[in-house]
Enzyme design. Structure first.
Site, short mmCIF file in Angstrom:
data_model
loop_
_atom_site.label_atom_id
_atom_site.label_comp_id
_atom_site.label_asym_id
_atom_site.label_seq_id
_atom_site.Cartn_x
_atom_site.Cartn_y
_atom_site.Cartn_z
CG PHE A 1 -4.87 -0.52 -10.22
CD1 PHE A 1 -5.28 -2.09 -10.00
CD2 PHE A 1 -3.86 -0.60 -11.65
CE1 PHE A 1 -4.59 -3.60 -10.25
CE2 PHE A 1 -3.86 -1.72 -12.44
CZ PHE A 1 -4.18 -3.29 -11.60
NE ARG B 1 -6.40 -7.89 -10.33
CZ ARG B 1 -5.97 -7.42 -9.40
NH1 ARG B 1 -5.25 -7.77 -7.85
NH2 ARG B 1 -4.41 -6.68 -9.44
CG HIS C 1 -2.11 0.92 0.61
ND1 HIS C 1 -2.48 1.27 -0.22
CD2 HIS C 1 -1.93 2.13 1.29
CE1 HIS C 1 -3.37 2.19 -0.46
NE2 HIS C 1 -2.78 2.92 0.65
#
Lengths: 546, 152, 222
Positions: free
Chosen positions: A372, A434, A217
């Site tokens: 993202f 994904r 992160h």
């Protein structure tokens, strides 16, 4: 002014990853065609889907971003802290980074490291892949260390003065990087490399994931903060105005140091082995890290308003039009401004991802890459493209060829990435996964698993991805022609990054020192990570191998 | 301009507004977790990873699904339950990390070797739900799937 | 420091669950003579121990621990051992009682509605999983108030102190004071969300306050 003995290094560090980006972007476009079922194969032109996906993630999200942060850091720090960067450290860092990248690229392209950029154990990659990544990261550390003596000297010779804001931002970026790369260094050096070399029997998978996301992160803030430096330091000047508040700029960078790391568990909501209570704590902290970005939105909007009104902007909203959106002289502006526009949606969808139980709806669906690409492929990528062009052309004393094309690139990119993400958000909510070559099954009409209702999201994604590819082609057109243009030594010597003044320039003591914020960051990390670490280590998970 | 002065009021208001926004979002999540019981997978310590996958009928309308994920299949991969059933899903992996997602439910789990993950779902409508792996697990990943059929 | 941590963990386990006033649905059970029993209120605090007779580890250990801890103020508990194994018969229940020499006032029963038992366990957040002919289950004991409200959950074989504390909680659960209700909200891990947010909010506010004070001042460079 940028240090003369750094120029070659900066140009190398900007252009080397851009050359690799040619492949990274190429496979990005291919991926949307695989996923839309246009290509229904495991590989295309000799490159497998998952090999290409690994290269796409590693090149675009690790190599390009790291090299750029270092190069941009060299420029900002040398300019703002009076040419005090150690060229020796910069050279050593650059060498390690380039060498590491080449070492890691070998196994990836040889098909021995099809592990994606998260390299989750117990999927094993060739040892050189891990070693290359380590060298790349160490190279970035060395480059950072080369700034520290100069910074300390500057502080001593300017007692009581505020460190220039750009340098504060770059240092915040690399302080976060230095702290967060330690757990992943442990994972790679102690767990993965010995196992990959055959020296140990297996890996404690749960621990390796905890360590990876401990890093994973803050990694996104390492990506994001250089763009924030541009927003605070450069964008107000480009808009013809001033930064609304110098204090808030510093506060935001320092708050990120504290808040970027103690919340990695939000990437692990769907995993066993970690209590829901600790996940809840990290979810709460993730909501707090949204606050500096909300403050940034305010400060930047205020700064832009100041600039727009200086240029005759009137009314409650009409002043937005008085900004250099299509100005060929100030072509860098839309790269920054549109990045922020994209980031609004990127941030909101990030808040959805952080929302604890809502994660069940979107975890590992195509919603995630849609999110993202609105962050790392939004503000970060546009800032990298714009500044790479600006800095390489400036440092080499060249001129931008086709500034009209240059100014249009962020618009093309924005259209592309919004289209791409719209398709993948929609599909993700319908359950499209994904990291999956959909053309082989779910979008293959002849397969039992065929899902016609998943087509529309991926078709829209393919259109968006193609537009993004077009933007990248336009970028390389401008870059190559500009770098081929005539060089002027005088221009190279007088080149400097624009720096904005501040409208509110308060002298507030608590944001003039890194130390208390680093201490707070360490405390926050201890509070948020010691309990789950104890839990994971106490459960004695077995060593697992493929 | 305005050097060395206190922070302008508008900046403080923005900070407060941001914190209130964050707290409001968190409050909603906390409400969902505490009052509505909607939460995330947690740590299960008293269960060792099992070797065999099976669907066990505990009682009419109540099942336990023990799912073993292995490259590249789920065992069992075709489940059948009646409408209104409650199913306890226990998921583990025999080799590498896999995903386990049942579409149109809240079951979205990671199957990690050496651990057991748990989620519960109630199937109130007849139909078929696809089960799929959404974490890359090498070549056959795009064909790693199953289904749960809910009969009338 | 570690004993403080340990104590707070123990206390957390003994605090009331976050669904105060939850009355577990009544369950149809058969005792060792195959007579119907009512798992309802008893006017006394109740200790519910989920078991299955083939259990080799946690169930016997917990039962024996409760037996040994019982003399004393906590003797007021009505103890119910509930078997959730559909294969257990009345004879198995009798055998279990004999093997462990359990007090005659204890109720050893088995459920005849497996689905309803599982629903009860869902409410109590007690997870049972079939495993190799037996079951995997958490080592937990449930405490109910005289009126039948779920008052606490004990982890592992309980000690005398834990039972005394549980007894007090069971009696207090019927009072339902405001502070009781607050305490029951505070123990839930998810409630840490609010506390963490408040804590950081306070510290951020403190930073602002500090910033306000430091008008025009400067700190020495590091």
């Amino acid at each position: 002014m940028i240090q003369k003995n750094l120029r070659a290094i900066i140009v190398l560090e900007l252009l080397f990853p851009l050359i690799l980006l040619l492949f990274g972007a190429y496979h990005g476009v291919l991926q949307v065609f695989y996923r839309a079922g246009v290509i229904q194969e495991t590989s295309f032109l000799g490159i497998g889907y998952y090999k290409g996906l690994t290269a796409h993630g590693v090149i675009n999200a690790i190599v390009l971003t790291t090299f750029f942060a270092v190069a941009f850091g060299h420029a900002v720090v040398s300019q703002q802290l009076e040419q005090s960067v150690s060229a020796a450290a910069a050279k050593a860092g650059a060498a390690l980074m380039v060498f590491g990248t080449l070492v890691a690229a070998g196994p990836i392209f040889a098909g021995k490291a099809d592990v994606l950029y998260t390299f989750y154990a117990p999927m094993k990659a060739h040892p050189l892949f891990y070693i290359g990544v380590v060298l790349l990261v160490v190279g970035s550390w060395v480059s950072f260390w080369g700034w520290i003596p100069g910074y300390l000297r500057w502080r001593r010779s300017h007692p009581g003065q505020k460190t220039p804001l750009g340098a504060v931002g770059i240092f915040a970026t690399f302080i976060i990087w230095q702290m967060c790369t330690l757990p992943v260094a442990y994972e790679v050096l102690v767990q993965l490399i010995p196992w990959s070399l055959g020296l140990t029997a297996g890996v404690n998978v749960v621990l390796s994931r905890l360590l990876f996301w401990f890093f994973g992160h803050p990694l996104v803030y390492f990506w994001l903060l250089p763009a924030y430096v541009m927003y605070y330091m450069i964008m107000p000047r480009l808009a013809g105005g001033k930064l609304y508040s110098d204090f808030y700029g510093r506060f935001v960078f320092l708050a990120f140091i504290v808040l970027s790391t103690p919340l990695g568990l939000h990437h692990q909501f769907a995993e066993p082995a970690i209590s829901s209570g600790y996940k809840a704590l990290h979810a709460a902290l993730t909501f707090l890290v949204a606050v500096p970005s909300l403050l940034t939105a305010f400060t930047l909007a205020a700064s832009l308003e100041y600039g727009a009104r200086q240029n005759g902007g009137k009314g409650l909203f009409a002043w937005w039009g008085k900004l250099p959106h299509f100005d060929k002289e100030r072509w860098l502006f839309p790269y920054l401004f549109l990045g922020l526009v994209i980031f609004i949606l990127g941030g909101i969808t990030g808040i959805v991802n952080a929302s604890y139980s809502m994660n069940a709806l979107i975890h590992n669906t195509s919603w995630i890459p849609a999110h993202f690409h609105l962050t790392v492929a939004g503000p970060v990528f546009l800032a990298i493209l714009g500044m790479s062009l600006y800095l390489s052309v400036g440092v080499l004393g060249k001129k931008i060829v086709a500034p009209g094309v240059a100014v249009s690139i962020p618009y093309v990119w924005t259209l592309g990435v919004f289209t791409f993400s719209a398709g993948l958000f929609y599909g993700g909510l319908k359950g499209v996964p994904r990291r999956t070559n959909l053309g082989m099954s779910y979008l293959d009409e002849l397969s039992d698993a065929y899902r016609p209702d998943w087509r529309i999201g991926e078709y829209i994604g393919a259109v968006g991805g193609s537009i993004m590819g077009l933007a990248v082609l336009l970028f390389f057109y401008v870059l190559v022609r500009s770098l081929a243009s005539a060089r002027s030594e005088r221009q190279a010597d007088s080149f400097a990054l624009p720096e904005s003044e501040a409208y509110h320039d308060e002298d507030v003591g608590v944001v003039k020192n890194f130390r208390p914020w680093i201490v707070a960051a360490v405390v926050a990390i201890l509070i948020s990570y010691i309990p789950p670490l104890v839990q994971v280590l106490g459960a004695n998970y077995p060593l697992v191998s493929e | 301009m305005a050097a060395n002065s206190a922070i302008p009021n508008v900046e403080k208001k923005v900070l407060v507004a941001s914190l209130v926004f964050a707290a409001a979002m968190l409050g909603l999540i906390a409400y969902a977790a505490i009052r509505l019981g909607i939460s995330v997978p947690t740590c299960i310590t008293n269960v060792k990873p099992f070797e065999e996958g099976e669907l066990i009928r505990v009682a009419p309308g109540r099942y336990e699904a023990h799912v073993v994920a292995k490259t590249w299949s789920f065992k069992p991969n075709r489940l059948k339950v009646e409408r209104g059933s409650v199913v306890d899903f226990y998921v583990t992996s025999k080799d590498i990390v896999h995903g386990f997602m049942i579409e149109r439910t809240n079951v979205n789990l990671m199957a990690i070797p050496g651990t057991v993950n748990y989620a519960q779902a109630r199937f109130d409508e007849a139909g078929t739900h696809q089960i799929l792996c959404h974490e890359f697990c090498r070549d056959g990943h795009d064909n790693m799937m199953g289904s749960i059929e809910v009969t009338r | 420091m570690s004993s403080f941590w340990l104590m707070s963990l123990i206390l957390a386990e003994l605090l009331p669950p976050a669904q105060p006033g939850l009355v577990p649905r009544s369950l149809a059970v058969l005792d060792e003579q195959d007579r119907h029993q009512n798992f309802g209120t008893a006017g006394r605090p109740t200790l519910l121990v989920p078991i299955f007779t083939r259990c080799a580890e946690s169930c016997p250990l917990t039962a024996v621990a409760v037996k040994q801890a019982m003399p004393g103020p906590s003797a007021d508990f009505r103890v119910v051992l509930l078997s959730f194994d559909p294969k257990d018969t009345a004879a198995d229940l009798r055998g279990f009682r004999r093997r462990l020499d359990l007090p005659s006032q204890w109720l050893v029963v088995r459920s005849i509605d497996a689905a309803a038992t599982r629903e009860l366990f869902d409410d109590l957040e007690f997870r049972v999983m079939n495993s190799g002919g037996g079951f995997n289950h958490a080592d937990q004991t449930f405490v109910f108030s005289p009126k039948g409200l779920w008052a606490a959950t004990l982890s592992g074989p309980p000690s005398e102190e834990e039972l005394s504390s549980a007894h007090r909680r069971a009696l207090a659960a019927d009072d339902g004071t405001a502070s009781q209700r607050l305490a029951s909200w505070l123990i839930r891990p998810e409630t840490w969300i609010v506390l963490a947010c408040a804590g950081f909010g306070v510290s951020l506010a403190a930073v602002l306050l500090l910033a306000r004070r430091a008008k025009g001042g400067s700190t020495a460079p590091q």
